[in-house]
Scaffold this motif. Structure first.
Motif, PDB file in Angstrom:
ATOM      1  N   UNK A 149     -18.461 -10.143  12.853  1.00  0.00           N
ATOM      2  CA  UNK A 149     -18.391  -8.760  12.329  1.00  0.00           C
ATOM      3  C   UNK A 149     -16.958  -8.328  11.780  1.00  0.00           C
ATOM      4  N   UNK A 150     -15.448  -9.557  11.292  1.00  0.00           N
ATOM      5  CA  UNK A 150     -14.939  -9.123  10.605  1.00  0.00           C
ATOM      6  C   UNK A 150     -15.199  -8.842  10.099  1.00  0.00           C
ATOM      7  N   UNK A 151     -15.590  -9.502   8.424  1.00  0.00           N
ATOM      8  CA  UNK A 151     -15.797  -8.558   7.687  1.00  0.00           C
ATOM      9  C   UNK A 151     -16.723  -7.452   7.161  1.00  0.00           C
ATOM     10  N   UNK A 152     -17.250  -6.931   8.078  1.00  0.00           N
ATOM     11  CA  UNK A 152     -17.461  -5.636   7.951  1.00  0.00           C
ATOM     12  C   UNK A 152     -16.447  -4.420   8.472  1.00  0.00           C
ATOM     13  N   UNK A 153     -15.605  -5.458   8.422  1.00  0.00           N
ATOM     14  CA  UNK A 153     -13.989  -4.166   8.482  1.00  0.00           C
ATOM     15  C   UNK A 153     -14.239  -3.356  10.125  1.00  0.00           C
ATOM     16  N   UNK A 154     -14.989  -3.855  11.245  1.00  0.00           N
ATOM     17  CA  UNK A 154     -14.668  -3.265  12.263  1.00  0.00           C
ATOM     18  C   UNK A 154     -13.876  -3.918  13.204  1.00  0.00           C
ATOM     19  N   UNK A 155     -12.737  -2.555  13.785  1.00  0.00           N
ATOM     20  CA  UNK A 155     -12.125  -2.868  14.835  1.00  0.00           C
ATOM     21  C   UNK A 155     -13.045  -3.943  16.256  1.00  0.00           C
ATOM     22  N   UNK A 156     -12.709  -5.077  16.315  1.00  0.00           N
ATOM     23  CA  UNK A 156     -12.884  -5.950  16.979  1.00  0.00           C
ATOM     24  C   UNK A 156     -11.171  -6.129  18.492  1.00  0.00           C
ATOM     25  N   UNK A 157     -11.999  -5.798  19.768  1.00  0.00           N
ATOM     26  CA  UNK A 157     -11.466  -6.366  20.834  1.00  0.00           C
ATOM     27  C   UNK A 157     -11.403  -6.862  21.860  1.00  0.00           C
ATOM     28  N   UNK A 158     -10.941  -7.478  22.414  1.00  0.00           N
ATOM     29  CA  UNK A 158     -11.421  -7.683  23.804  1.00  0.00           C
ATOM     30  C   UNK A 158     -10.589  -7.764  24.821  1.00  0.00           C
ATOM     31  N   UNK A 159     -11.786  -8.176  26.245  1.00  0.00           N
ATOM     32  CA  UNK A 159     -10.372  -8.085  27.147  1.00  0.00           C
ATOM     33  C   UNK A 159      -8.946  -9.044  27.846  1.00  0.00           C
ATOM     34  N   UNK A 160      -8.264  -8.566  28.400  1.00  0.00           N
ATOM     35  CA  UNK A 160      -7.152  -8.872  28.160  1.00  0.00           C
ATOM     36  C   UNK A 160      -7.743  -9.966  29.282  1.00  0.00           C
ATOM     37  N   UNK A 161      -7.093 -11.397  28.416  1.00  0.00           N
ATOM     38  CA  UNK A 161      -6.743 -12.473  29.951  1.00  0.00           C
ATOM     39  C   UNK A 161      -5.231 -11.998  30.457  1.00  0.00           C
ATOM     40  N   UNK A 162      -4.891 -12.614  32.479  1.00  0.00           N
ATOM     41  CA  UNK A 162      -3.811 -12.784  32.253  1.00  0.00           C
ATOM     42  C   UNK A 162      -4.155 -12.256  34.330  1.00  0.00           C
TER      43      UNK A 162
END
Lengths: 198, 198
Positions: free
Chosen positions: A160-173
């Motif tokens: 997805x990175x090359x497509x320029x989309x914001x990719x997030x992941x759930x926070x660890x903690x």
């Protein structure tokens, strides 16, 4: 164990193959069917057939639905530009309970090259096609932090990175309400690394 | 909880009313149905309908069976003169596992005058008729030692005694392999009262 009870044994055996159902519980279920009014038993049987025959995958998010497009993807009040990627439909329910208002993309499990499970087997290709064909502002990776989960998250991120989309992941903690004393080292380390300014 | 999933919610709700099935397990079962081959799901549904519609009570011992007389009462190798009285069919399985070779009389639960459950509701009348119409040498009362269980045992004993039939009850005492240290007082008292010469 077979008690020579014919139909009852057959039904107990069938209930016994369900996940989380012991032989004892399977027999409890059989006795419950025996006590059920006939119309209730018929309704249950019909529902099983209907679920098995009529449920198909939503053409947008791949969750199970009776219709071509599921009720979540049809819901006009939801934010279609925020897509939460989950590893199966069970995880969707956790988000629904919480009141999440975006949409989902449901994978068929996780990448597992050792078992011959590649991107085309779990619906990653469909995710890419979806991203290319619709307006999506953020992909939230909500896959559990296991070895295979992280591998799947990283693989999808690399696509997805090359497509320029914001990719997030759930926070660890730290889980909310947990005690530091009983937190495992890996989680504590993740919480430290992900620390926020107050 | 309803997730707006139509058929899936309906099936989860139906599985959820079975004894010992939590909401979580009910949903696991629904997802298992989704993954089942269609013919397996159809067989399961058919078995539920068959069990609900075809099972009736054996005319001799009142256990559930597909035929007029159950396979135990038909079995020529069994000792028909020894009748074990049990409070429901589940208890029959415990005896079957053990290799008991007599026959049974299955009650529909226990006497409970507080709840309006009398002798005619649980099949005691049928037991009396059976004793009068067949050659029975021993009635084994195998009802658990609860308040209602003991009341039922004593009531049946009071009816059978005048007929001159040997009525026995299961021994109370220490479970085999148990530790005296952890035995409750009532059980220890029962074991002491029922002590046998070595």
């Amino acid at each position: 164990m077979n008690y020579g009870m014919g139909l009852l044994d057959a039904l107990a055996e069938k209930f016994g193959v369900f996940p989380g159902i012991s032989e004892k519980t399977a027999w409890k279920m059989v006795f419950h069917v025996l006590k059920m009014p006939k119309d209730i038993a018929t309704n249950l049987a019909n529902d099983i057939i209907q679920v098995s025959e009529k449920m198909k995958k939503c053409q947008v998010c791949r969750c199970f639905t009776e219709t071509e497009i599921c009720h979540i993807c049809c819901d006009e009040t939801r934010d279609k530009s925020m897509v939460c990627v989950i590893q199966n439909m069970k995880d969707m329910f956790a988000f629904e309970r919480m009141g999440y208002k975006g949409v989902y993309h449901v994978l068929d499990g996780l990448l597992s090259p050792m078992n011959g499970i590649g991107p085309e087997d779990i619906g990653i290709c469909e995710l890419l096609a979806r991203v290319e064909n619709s307006v999506i502002s953020e992909i939230i990776m909500a896959i559990g932090p296991t070895v295979e989960g992280d591998a799947t998250t990283n693989y999808i991120f690399s696509l997805l990175k090359p497509l320029g989309i914001t990719v997030t992941r759930l926070a660890y903690g730290l889980p909310v309400g947990s005690s530091l004393e009983y937190t495992d080292d890996v989680t504590l380390n993740a919480a430290l690394e992900g620390r926020n300014e107050i």
